[in-house]
Motif scaffolding. Structure first.
Motif, PDB file in Angstrom:
ATOM      1  N   ALA A  15      28.129  30.856  42.976  1.00  0.00           N
ATOM      2  CA  ALA A  15      29.411  31.365  43.466  1.00  0.00           C
ATOM      3  C   ALA A  15      29.670  32.778  42.960  1.00  0.00           C
ATOM      4  N   LEU A  16      29.296  33.065  41.713  1.00  0.00           N
ATOM      5  CA  LEU A  16      29.427  34.422  41.187  1.00  0.00           C
ATOM      6  C   LEU A  16      28.607  35.396  42.022  1.00  0.00           C
ATOM      7  N   ARG A  17      27.409  34.992  42.346  1.00  0.00           N
ATOM      8  CA  ARG A  17      26.517  35.857  43.139  1.00  0.00           C
ATOM      9  C   ARG A  17      27.089  36.099  44.532  1.00  0.00           C
ATOM     10  N   VAL A  18      27.551  35.039  45.169  1.00  0.00           N
ATOM     11  CA  VAL A  18      28.026  35.132  46.547  1.00  0.00           C
ATOM     12  C   VAL A  18      29.353  35.886  46.659  1.00  0.00           C
ATOM     13  N   THR A  19      30.280  35.598  45.752  1.00  0.00           N
ATOM     14  CA  THR A  19      31.610  36.197  45.841  1.00  0.00           C
ATOM     15  C   THR A  19      31.715  37.563  45.187  1.00  0.00           C
ATOM     16  N   GLY A  20      30.811  37.847  44.246  1.00  0.00           N
ATOM     17  CA  GLY A  20      30.911  39.104  43.522  1.00  0.00           C
ATOM     18  C   GLY A  20      31.956  39.070  42.423  1.00  0.00           C
ATOM     19  N   ALA A  21      32.517  37.893  42.154  1.00  0.00           N
ATOM     20  CA  ALA A  21      33.499  37.751  41.080  1.00  0.00           C
ATOM     21  C   ALA A  21      32.829  38.062  39.741  1.00  0.00           C
ATOM     22  N   SER A  22      33.639  38.471  38.763  1.00  0.00           N
ATOM     23  CA  SER A  22      33.064  38.888  37.486  1.00  0.00           C
ATOM     24  C   SER A  22      32.970  37.766  36.456  1.00  0.00           C
ATOM     25  N   THR A  23      33.756  36.685  36.639  1.00  0.00           N
ATOM     26  CA  THR A  23      33.731  35.570  35.699  1.00  0.00           C
ATOM     27  C   THR A  23      33.804  34.250  36.445  1.00  0.00           C
ATOM     28  N   ARG A  24      33.429  33.164  35.759  1.00  0.00           N
ATOM     29  CA  ARG A  24      33.541  31.830  36.355  1.00  0.00           C
ATOM     30  C   ARG A  24      34.996  31.487  36.630  1.00  0.00           C
TER      31      ARG A  24
END
Length: 48
Positions: A15-24
């Motif tokens: 999910a981090l990879r797909v969304t580009g979010a910086s944290t879980r």
């Protein structure tokens, strides 16, 4: 309020990879309100 959830380590990593979010935490917060199409009663079958 703090909530602890148990998630397979591979899922938030993806999910981090797909969304580009910086944290879980950011991934989980971004998913709030997206909805869930599962059957809660069916997922609880067989649990005590």
């Amino acid at each position: 309020m703090r909530i602890t959830i148990d998630i397979d380590d591979a899922l938030p990593t993806e999910a981090l990879r797909v969304t580009g979010a910086s944290t879980r935490k950011a991934v989980v917060e971004d998913m709030i309100g997206l909805g869930w199409d599962g059957d809660l009663e069916a997922s609880r079958e067989g649990r005590s």
